[in-house]
Design a protein around this motif. Structure first.
Motif, PDB file in Angstrom:
ATOM      1  N   ASP A 298       0.842  -1.192   0.000  1.00 58.21           N
ATOM      2  CA  ASP A 298       0.000   0.000   0.000  1.00 58.21           C
ATOM      3  C   ASP A 298       0.884   1.253   0.000  1.00 58.21           C
ATOM      4  N   LYS A 351       4.199   2.708   7.590  1.00 59.78           N
ATOM      5  CA  LYS A 351       3.633   2.842   6.239  1.00 59.78           C
ATOM      6  C   LYS A 351       4.456   3.874   5.458  1.00 59.78           C
ATOM      7  N   TYR A 374       2.452   0.213   9.568  1.00 58.50           N
ATOM      8  CA  TYR A 374       1.951  -0.651   8.495  1.00 58.50           C
ATOM      9  C   TYR A 374       1.608  -2.007   9.086  1.00 58.50           C
TER      10      TYR A 374
END
Lengths: 468, 454
Positions: A298, A351, A374
């Motif tokens: 992502d 993340k 994350y």
């Protein structure tokens, strides 16, 4: 009779509650759409309004973390030009904005085309017929670091990714060969025809390479997590045979008796092939998947899925190759950066992100991105061990060329077999080892050994980032 | 300067919408006689808000478009029309339910502005159809009051309904995917809109004195036939409306929840069968689940509607600043998206609340109606409006699969506005009766149902 009517009315009221309830759901759904979902919908390239906006709004700037301009729109004689002062340096990560949009120009498109100035300012703009200026996007990128990485790669193909491990901020992302976004229109034909070098491809996130010896970090992790690794010992004779497959150490060097730490420091192939074949292949698969192999990560920019292909019934020779990063395993430089970054951060993968905040053209923050976990990819215990091993790699092993005076560095070298010529040189690492500020992943295609080609780049980048 | 005015007007529109809604709240429950001063005052304010909305809207259109003379003439005609209808209502109908009519004026003003903005000709035609619609609506109350025979015509209503819908197969034209238009002598109209009224009258006339289970079946069979005809004509929205009206009125008439929930269960089964066997039904469900998968094709309408609503944000792009023409069927089914884009979603949310108020007012009138026939008609009309509004706004915002129906009073459509105005006229007639009853002018006992079988 009145009673009848009362009873009758009770039914109608009951029905009416249902209808009013339906309306309230409509309102709720509409508010939810406008508040939460619509921002993703608006940037859809099918939306005819985007083209309209481009004509009426001066696209905002893209800035580095210190406010240096990376991209801006200038107006000359009523014509708008998008200018990239650093030319090629930020090519892939910023992207381009003619011929479709890529990179940050695509990701932040709607922010750059929106203006979140106050009501009064908007009013004054419409009264005095001034131009509306879109929001600025402040990135996490560090222009000095990016420029240095770009220069160090020189004419060689490859990629450099730098991440701040504790936050997930992308500090730098370079891919070579690249292009000059200022001349994208003029150069477009040559760029798309150059299939051999594919300069439009962002190798950092979309290039897939065999991980080479950098994968030994993952083999070590899988081994430690499931086996009594302290007792491990293996005697290296420079080569060994696994189910008919001959595995050599670099230059057939016999490393003698090694434990896990030593094996990693000297990057002993036979020891790791041995480790790989000794442990349960399911444990190996599980660890690799936890480290985001075979998954889409992502992230703002499109990235290729790394692949780890071992299965329960894989043969011994496949496992032996995979354990040392050869075989069918493929990884992107970006993904490798995330893995070392998580080792640096005690097993917690943050993340990754490129946009730090959105500001109005006159500097008021509109939206701030905060670091986000994350996932935890390994236990802190194992990340500490890996860190110790990696420090050993730099101090007494294959990674000496990346050492910087006065800074404790953790690293791992690798060279990935390349059927078309010299191997690809890898380097992953972070520093300072005890309080990591920067994690690096470097690949130099078709260049030779890591210590000659990749580790020296790391040294310069660590030096620049931590000392200046 | 125009831009600044458009910008400021976005806030003015929101303030006017809130002010209008506040007056609705204040007027609700006040008795409608000519001597109530509070009512008169609030009524005056509502008229001012409606005319201001109309005025600001047209000033912007005048500034933005070239055909200035046309716009001025249309504007003057519309103002005169409002003033005339208000005058007639207040002068000749002593018991006028002012709030009910003002709500319709509010909607229709919005319709005039947004349609003229999208296309001058469409706005102009909408105005002429509105004139015709209100002409009928002004006559209807007297007719409803006087014509006592209306409740004996149940099978006549059904016969008309069936004839109209069957005629579509022979004279029908295809517009927007559904075959539901008839052209006669150069006028095209949508029979399914008209049948809404005859269907409600049929159910009310049949159910007001019969509510044994066998009666439900007898009136259910031709009702089902109507619904099937509509499905075959691909007019799924109207089919759904008919179905909901049927179970609602049967429930109100029999007081048995089993009809309501049994009906819902049966309807769900029917919807599932339609989903499985009619590709055009399936398409809409697929587009609803993920409009982004196939934007060029199945998801086209809903994606462009969502683009527009999203672009509007909270305060809107400003009138004439958006791109409503990029929305498919924008003047009819997707008018709500155009309003969201240019007036903003704060305005849209207030509009939905105002539409709720409109529904509640009709139900309020139904609650006070003693005679069962008229009680069922008022309830049926209220629920028709409510469900239709839910279907189309829910569809446009992708809350439910899209079914092509109009947003009453706001969407462009001659038949739609005639029928909507007529329904309000009928409700006004029903409202008149209860006030006359209250003053003891009429004995109502004989109109009660003979015996209620629970």
């Amino acid at each position: 009779m009145t009673q009848n009517i009362n009873q009758r009315n009770k039914k109608l009221k009951r029905i009416s509650y249902i209808y009013v309830g339906l309306f309230l759901l409509l309102i709720f759904n509409l508010i939810k759409y406008v508040a939460l979902d619509s921002s993703n919908v608006t940037i859809n390239s099918y939306n005819p309004r985007l083209e309209q906006l481009e004509k009426t709004i001066i696209r905002g700037k893209i800035l580095d973390t210190n406010g240096q301009v990376l991209a801006q729109t200038l107006k000359r004689e009523n014509e708008l030009y998008r200018v990239y002062p650093f030319s090629n340096t930020f090519a892939h990560v910023l992207g381009y904005h003619d011929h479709g949009k890529t990179g940050l120009e695509a990701v932040a498109n709607i922010d750059l085309l929106r203006s979140d100035i106050s009501v009064l300012e908007k009013l004054s703009i419409s009264v005095f017929h001034k131009d509306t200026i879109g929001n600025n996007v402040v990135t996490t990128l560090n222009a000095e670091l990016q420029k240095m990485a770009h220069d160090l790669l020189g004419d060689r193909k490859g990629a450099v990714v730098a991440i701040e491990p504790s936050t997930g901020k992308i500090l730098s992302m370079v891919s070579k060969p690249n292009y000059n976004p200022n001349y994208i229109t003029q150069d477009w034909k040559t760029l798309i025809q150059n299939e051999e070098e594919s300069p439009l491809l962002n190798r950092a996130t979309q290039g897939l390479y065999p991980p080479g010896s950098t994968f030994k970090l993952i083999t070590s992790l899988a081994f430690m997590e499931n086996n009594p690794w302290e007792d491990f010992s293996y005697t290296c004779t420079g080569q060994d045979v696994f189910n008919g497959k001959m595995i050599h150490c670099y230059k057939n060097t016999a490393h003698g008796k090694v434990d896990l730490k030593k094996a990693l420091a000297v990057s002993c192939n036979t020891a790791f092939s041995h480790i790989g074949t000794e442990m349960d292949v399911n444990d190996f698969i599980q660890t690799a998947n936890r480290l985001l192999f075979n998954q889409t990560i992502d992230f703002d920019l499109p990235s290729s899925k790394s692949s780890f292909t071992l299965q329960e019934n894989s043969t011994i020779n496949e496992i032996a190759e995979t354990a040392i990063g050869q075989g069918k395993t493929l990884i992107s430089p970006f993904h490798n950066a995330l893995i070392v970054s998580s080792i640096a951060n005690g097993g917690l993968l943050m993340k990754p992100y490129l946009i730090d905040r959105i500001e109005t053209y006159n500097g008021k923050t509109v939206k701030k991105v905060l670091p986000e976990l994350y996932q935890q990819v390994m236990d802190v215990e194992y990340s500490t061990h890996l860190k110790t091993f990696m420090v050993e790699v730099v101090e007494n092993g294959t990674g000496k060329k990346s050492s910087v005076d006065g800074i404790k560095i953790a690293g791992k070298t690798g060279s990935a077999e390349n059927p078309f010529g010299q191997p690809h040189a890898w380097y992953v690492g972070f520093a300072p080892a005890d309080n990591p500020k920067i994690a690096l992943s470097i690949i130099v295609e078709t260049s030779g050994t890591s210590s000659a080609n990749a580790a020296p780049i790391a040294k310069e980048l660590f030096d620049l980032y931590l000392k200046h | 300067m125009l831009n600044a005015f458009i910008y400021i007007s976005q806030f003015i529109f929101i303030i006017l919408a809130i002010a209008f809604l506040y007056c609705c709240y204040k007027m609700y429950g006040l008795s409608y006689d000519a001597h109530n001063d509070t009512l008169k005052l609030l009524n005056k304010w509502q008229k001012i808000f409606i005319l201001s909305l109309h005025f600001f809207g047209f000033v912007i259109l005048l500034g933005a478009y070239e055909n200035k003379l046309d716009i001025i003439i249309l504007y003057i005609q519309e103002v005169l029309f409002f003033l005339l209808v208000w005058y007639i209502l207040e002068r000749f109908y002593k018991k006028t339910h002012l709030l009910l009519w003002n709500l319709t004026f509010y909607f229709i003003t919005l319709s005039f502005i947004i349609l003229t903005r999208i296309n001058y000709q469409v706005g102009e035609r909408q105005f002429y159809m509105a004139v015709l619609g209100y002409l009928i609506a002004l006559i209807l109350p007297k007719l409803i009051e006087k014509a006592a025979f209306l409740k004996h015509l149940s099978w006549v209503y059904m016969a008309i309904s069936l004839l109209l819908l069957i005629a579509v197969f022979f004279l029908g034209e295809k517009k927007g995917g559904a075959i539901n238009w008839i052209s006669i002598w150069g006028f095209s109209f949508q029979p399914s809109e008209v049948v809404k009224i005859t269907f409600i009258f049929f159910l009310a006339a049949y159910l007001y004195e019969k509510n044994r289970w066998i009666d439900i079946i007898i009136c259910g069979i031709p009702s089902l036939a109507l619904i099937i005809l509509l499905v075959l004509q691909n007019d799924l929205g109207t089919a759904l409306i008919f179905f909901i009206i049927f179970i609602t009125l049967v429930y109100l008439s029999t007081s048995q929840a089993i009809y309501f929930f049994g009906g819902l269960a049966g309807g769900s089964l029917g919807a599932f069968i339609a989903y499985r066997f009619f590709p055009h039904v399936k398409r809409r469900v697929v587009a609803w689940q993920n409009p982004w998968m196939d934007i060029d094709n199945t998801g086209y309408q809903i994606a462009h509607s969502l683009f527009a609503i999203g672009a509007g944000g909270w305060s809107g792009y400003g009138l004439t600043k958006g791109m409503p023409k990029s929305i498919p069927v924008v003047t009819m089914d997707f008018i709500f998206a155009a309003i969201s884009e240019e007036f903003g979603n704060i305005f849209s949310v207030i509009l939905i609340i105002t539409l709720i108020v409109f529904y509640i007012i009709i139900i309020h009138i139904a609650l006070k109606t003693e005679r069962r026939f008229y009680y069922l008609i008022a309830s049926g009309i209220g629920c028709t409006f409510a469900f239709q509004i839910f279907l189309i706004i829910g569809g446009v915002t992708n809350f439910i699969p899209i079914t092509g129906v109009t947003l009453p009073f706001i969407s462009y459509g001659g038949t739609s506005i005639l029928v909507s105005a007529s329904m309000v006229g009928i409700v006004q007639g029903i409202s008149n009766m209860q006030t006359s009853k209250k003053e003891g002018e009429e004995d109502d006992a004989k109109h009660q149902p003979k015996k209620q079988k629970a």
